[in-house]
Design a protein around this motif. Sequence first.
Motif, PDB file in Angstrom:
ATOM      1  N   ASN A  14     -16.437  -1.202 -21.242  1.00 41.49           N
ATOM      2  CA  ASN A  14     -15.712   0.053 -21.397  1.00 41.49           C
ATOM      3  C   ASN A  14     -14.469  -0.221 -22.227  1.00 41.49           C
ATOM      4  OD1 ASN A  14     -16.931  -0.051 -18.441  1.00 41.49           O
ATOM      5  ND2 ASN A  14     -16.981   2.084 -19.121  1.00 41.49           N
ATOM      6  N   CYS A  15     -14.464   0.277 -23.456  1.00 34.70           N
ATOM      7  CA  CYS A  15     -13.276   0.106 -24.302  1.00 34.70           C
ATOM      8  C   CYS A  15     -12.132   0.990 -23.817  1.00 34.70           C
ATOM      9  CB  CYS A  15     -13.609   0.469 -25.751  1.00 34.70           C
ATOM     10  SG  CYS A  15     -14.930  -0.517 -26.470  1.00 34.70           S
ATOM     11  N   ALA A 224      -5.069  -1.261 -34.992  1.00 30.35           N
ATOM     12  CA  ALA A 224      -4.770   0.028 -34.364  1.00 30.35           C
ATOM     13  C   ALA A 224      -5.501   0.163 -33.038  1.00 30.35           C
ATOM     14  CB  ALA A 224      -5.148   1.169 -35.305  1.00 30.35           C
ATOM     15  N   LEU A 225      -6.709  -0.393 -32.961  1.00 31.01           N
ATOM     16  CA  LEU A 225      -7.538  -0.256 -31.770  1.00 31.01           C
ATOM     17  C   LEU A 225      -6.971  -1.025 -30.581  1.00 31.01           C
ATOM     18  CD1 LEU A 225     -10.247   0.588 -30.403  1.00 31.01           C
ATOM     19  CD2 LEU A 225     -11.229  -1.523 -31.326  1.00 31.01           C
ATOM     20  N   LEU A 229      -6.810   0.216 -26.264  1.00 25.25           N
ATOM     21  CA  LEU A 229      -7.808  -0.107 -25.244  1.00 25.25           C
ATOM     22  C   LEU A 229      -7.159   0.028 -23.865  1.00 25.25           C
ATOM     23  CD1 LEU A 229      -9.284  -3.323 -26.887  1.00 25.25           C
ATOM     24  CD2 LEU A 229     -10.340  -1.061 -26.875  1.00 25.25           C
ATOM     25  N   ALA A 230      -7.851   0.679 -22.940  1.00 27.38           N
ATOM     26  CA  ALA A 230      -7.222   0.960 -21.644  1.00 27.38           C
ATOM     27  C   ALA A 230      -8.282   1.122 -20.565  1.00 27.38           C
ATOM     28  CB  ALA A 230      -6.378   2.234 -21.740  1.00 27.38           C
ATOM     29  N   ASN A 231      -7.919   0.741 -19.341  1.00 24.55           N
ATOM     30  CA  ASN A 231      -8.826   0.883 -18.208  1.00 24.55           C
ATOM     31  C   ASN A 231      -8.000   1.083 -16.938  1.00 24.55           C
ATOM     32  OD1 ASN A 231     -10.730   0.742 -16.197  1.00 24.55           O
ATOM     33  ND2 ASN A 231     -11.563  -1.237 -16.787  1.00 24.55           N
ATOM     34  N   LEU A 271     -10.945  -8.860 -27.035  1.00 29.36           N
ATOM     35  CA  LEU A 271     -11.271  -8.391 -28.381  1.00 29.36           C
ATOM     36  C   LEU A 271     -10.899  -9.461 -29.408  1.00 29.36           C
ATOM     37  CD1 LEU A 271     -12.176  -6.113 -30.325  1.00 29.36           C
ATOM     38  CD2 LEU A 271      -9.800  -5.303 -30.304  1.00 29.36           C
ATOM     39  N   ALA A 272     -11.864  -9.812 -30.264  1.00 32.80           N
ATOM     40  CA  ALA A 272     -11.633 -10.793 -31.340  1.00 32.80           C
ATOM     41  C   ALA A 272     -11.714 -10.085 -32.691  1.00 32.80           C
ATOM     42  CB  ALA A 272     -12.674 -11.904 -31.268  1.00 32.80           C
TER      43      ALA A 272
END
Length: 313
Positions: A14-15, A224-225, A229-231, A271-272
Amino acid sequence: MTHTVIARAPGKINCYFRVGPPREDGYHSVASLYLAVSLYEDVAATARSDQEIQVSLHPDSTVVSEPESFPLGPDNLVVKAAMALREHTGHYAGVDLCITKRVPIAGGMGGGSADAAATLVACNALWGTGLNREELARLGARLGADVPFALQGGAAVGLGVGDELAPLLLRTRTDWVLVPASYGLSTPRVYGMLDRLRAHEDVQTPTEVDPMMVGALLDGDLDALAPLLANDMTRAALALAPELGVVRDLGEAAGALHALVSGSGPTLALLARNEAHGAQIINQLSDEAGVATLQVHGPVSGAIILPAHPESL
């Protein structure tokens, strides 16, 4: 000659995952961005001459430390999926189902949902029941909110309980390093912890995924991404397993653009920038902290039927 159909379905991360307050039905409304990644579950469905449904675990399963204690009874989602297909179609055939598990168990990556999706596809083909993907997805939604996405794959925004899917047509690949834990976290337990942590907060029902995050993902703009990203489940997973925070910090110190819990955890997704950068992160985590990792990418396709000899892929 015994007839066998093998289907493969992906795990997910889940991004983005926002969670609303508990509903009267006990569920939570969510706004999620699912990404199917290159870590797969396989289910081999073999015809039987009776009406029994039997389940076994393939010895190549990489995430089952104690195969003798792995639940293979009626509560396993592959059994429920086969039963649901039989009841829906009236085709009461028997089947042997052999699962090859590679997605971390109770790890927030939808491994059980992938099993169910693969079972629906394999049995639909084995039995010739002729359901299309939309019909299979409706059946799958009764089994779990993540099953329709495991059938669809790719990337999608999920609303409702996560089963109201709007596909995203991503043209760019993203690379991730997964850090699976040596233990699982029960999804209901993590939701329960989140509710307790937010008991005195004004929690709103989410209605959309952050458009800026969707845009950054569509554009392949990783800089920017990353901060978007959030959870919401992260705080609950960390409350139940504080060591996840240590591993998250190690991942970011090793160069990950962002580290977050996938789903309800405890798997961490780092994230890479690209595949080579992911390999560098893996080497540093291994060399400096002895952390076990997996390298994956997304998006990948949903549940598919494999050739007769998948080992040749």
